[in-house]
Each structure stands twice: as C-alpha cells, then as structure tokens.
Design a protein around this motif. Sequence first.
Motif, PDB file in Angstrom:
ATOM      1  N   GLN A  19       0.833  -1.207   0.000  1.00  0.00           N
ATOM      2  CA  GLN A  19       0.000   0.000   0.000  1.00  0.00           C
ATOM      3  C   GLN A  19       0.870   1.259   0.000  1.00  0.00           C
ATOM      4  OE1 GLN A  19      -2.545  -0.491   3.411  1.00  0.00           O
ATOM      5  NE2 GLN A  19      -3.987  -1.844   2.319  1.00  0.00           N
ATOM      6  N   MET A  20       1.950   1.246   0.776  1.00  0.00           N
ATOM      7  CA  MET A  20       2.870   2.392   0.802  1.00  0.00           C
ATOM      8  C   MET A  20       3.523   2.587  -0.566  1.00  0.00           C
ATOM      9  SD  MET A  20       4.809   2.065   4.389  1.00  0.00           S
ATOM     10  CE  MET A  20       5.283   3.664   4.905  1.00  0.00           C
ATOM     11  N   LEU A  21       3.924   1.489  -1.212  1.00  0.00           N
ATOM     12  CA  LEU A  21       4.519   1.592  -2.543  1.00  0.00           C
ATOM     13  C   LEU A  21       3.522   2.172  -3.542  1.00  0.00           C
ATOM     14  CD1 LEU A  21       6.572  -1.727  -2.798  1.00  0.00           C
ATOM     15  CD2 LEU A  21       7.467   0.603  -2.780  1.00  0.00           C
ATOM     16  N   ASP A  22       2.266   1.740  -3.455  1.00  0.00           N
ATOM     17  CA  ASP A  22       1.234   2.282  -4.336  1.00  0.00           C
ATOM     18  C   ASP A  22       1.038   3.776  -4.095  1.00  0.00           C
ATOM     19  OD1 ASP A  22       0.901  -0.253  -5.394  1.00  0.00           O
ATOM     20  OD2 ASP A  22      -0.907  -0.699  -4.201  1.00  0.00           O
ATOM     21  N   LYS A  23       1.015   4.177  -2.823  1.00  0.00           N
ATOM     22  CA  LYS A  23       0.868   5.606  -2.495  1.00  0.00           C
ATOM     23  C   LYS A  23       2.059   6.399  -3.014  1.00  0.00           C
ATOM     24  CE  LYS A  23      -2.014   5.837   1.626  1.00  0.00           C
ATOM     25  NZ  LYS A  23      -2.060   6.218   3.048  1.00  0.00           N
ATOM     26  N   MET A  24       3.252   5.857  -2.871  1.00  0.00           N
ATOM     27  CA  MET A  24       4.450   6.561  -3.349  1.00  0.00           C
ATOM     28  C   MET A  24       4.425   6.694  -4.873  1.00  0.00           C
ATOM     29  SD  MET A  24       7.447   5.225  -0.828  1.00  0.00           S
ATOM     30  CE  MET A  24       8.673   6.341  -1.463  1.00  0.00           C
ATOM     31  N   ALA A  25       3.962   5.656  -5.570  1.00  0.00           N
ATOM     32  CA  ALA A  25       3.867   5.734  -7.023  1.00  0.00           C
ATOM     33  C   ALA A  25       2.857   6.805  -7.429  1.00  0.00           C
ATOM     34  CB  ALA A  25       3.470   4.374  -7.598  1.00  0.00           C
ATOM     35  N   ARG A  28       4.409  10.185  -6.845  1.00  0.00           N
ATOM     36  CA  ARG A  28       5.393  10.476  -7.890  1.00  0.00           C
ATOM     37  C   ARG A  28       4.676  10.951  -9.159  1.00  0.00           C
ATOM     38  NH1 ARG A  28       9.989   6.347  -9.419  1.00  0.00           N
ATOM     39  NH2 ARG A  28      11.166   7.636  -7.991  1.00  0.00           N
ATOM     40  N   ALA A  29       3.587  10.290  -9.529  1.00  0.00           N
ATOM     41  CA  ALA A  29       2.830  10.694 -10.718  1.00  0.00           C
ATOM     42  C   ALA A  29       2.246  12.095 -10.536  1.00  0.00           C
ATOM     43  CB  ALA A  29       1.717   9.684 -11.000  1.00  0.00           C
ATOM     44  N   ASP A  30       1.707  12.365  -9.350  1.00  0.00           N
ATOM     45  CA  ASP A  30       1.163  13.702  -9.069  1.00  0.00           C
ATOM     46  C   ASP A  30       2.259  14.759  -9.125  1.00  0.00           C
ATOM     47  OD1 ASP A  30      -1.301  12.527  -8.752  1.00  0.00           O
ATOM     48  OD2 ASP A  30      -1.280  12.617  -6.551  1.00  0.00           O
ATOM     49  N   MET A  31       3.428  14.429  -8.574  1.00  0.00           N
ATOM     50  CA  MET A  31       4.552  15.367  -8.568  1.00  0.00           C
ATOM     51  C   MET A  31       5.020  15.649  -9.994  1.00  0.00           C
ATOM     52  SD  MET A  31       6.469  17.219  -6.792  1.00  0.00           S
ATOM     53  CE  MET A  31       7.587  17.095  -5.465  1.00  0.00           C
ATOM     54  N   THR A  32       5.033  14.641 -10.840  1.00  0.00           N
ATOM     55  CA  THR A  32       5.414  14.830 -12.239  1.00  0.00           C
ATOM     56  C   THR A  32       4.441  15.770 -12.934  1.00  0.00           C
ATOM     57  OG1 THR A  32       6.389  12.618 -12.300  1.00  0.00           O
ATOM     58  CG2 THR A  32       5.852  13.625 -14.415  1.00  0.00           C
TER      59      THR A  32
END
Length: 113
Positions: A19-25, A28-32
């Motif tokens: 779940q943490m990895l999914d949130k981080m992904a 990252r997409a939002d930051m991009t």
Amino acid sequence: MDKRDLYDSFGDMEQQMQQMLDKMAQLRADMTTVLEKNAELVIENEHLRERMVEIENEIPKKASSTTTLSKSRQNLEKLYDEGFHVCNQFYGKRRDDDESCVFCLEVIYGERA
C-alpha cells in the motif's frame, strides 16, 4: 508467538508495504504532473513578460505622436473623442454609436500642409 501468527504478521506487513509503494507511485505521478504544469507556466510567464516589454516600448511612441499635434488639432481630437464630427461634411453633428469617421480622422491626423 506462534508460527502461524508470525506468518500472518509478515503477510500484514507485506500488504502495508505494498500500500505504501502504491501511495508513493501515485505521489510520484502527481509530482510529475505538477512539475510539468510549473514548467509550462514558467515558459508562459516569460512570454508574457516579453510581450509586456514590447507593449511598454510601444506606448512612448504613441504618446509622442499625440504630443506632436498642434493645439487646434488637439482641440479637434478632444471634440471627436467626445462624440462629435469635426470634418467639413458633418461638422458639429453627433457621431452615432461613436463610429469612426474617415473624414474626421483625416482632419485631425492627416498630413499637415
């Protein structure tokens, strides 16, 4: 602690990590997306600043052209701006809906003889 509990704890921990990895992904997409939008805005801002400089450089040229009018032509320009004809054909008549009149503009801004 029972072996089964230990195995279940590792399973729970693995789910939490996923779940943490999914949130981080997702972050990252939002930051991009935000960084791309920011780059677009920076470029647009630069173009707008350049355009403002161009406009500011044009304003003194326009202002100097109106100051070269003689006093009588400035008075005619003022009358024209108030909505009256200053040409020979329609002198003193009100301009309908402030439409422009080629004859008036020629009297005010035409070649000075």
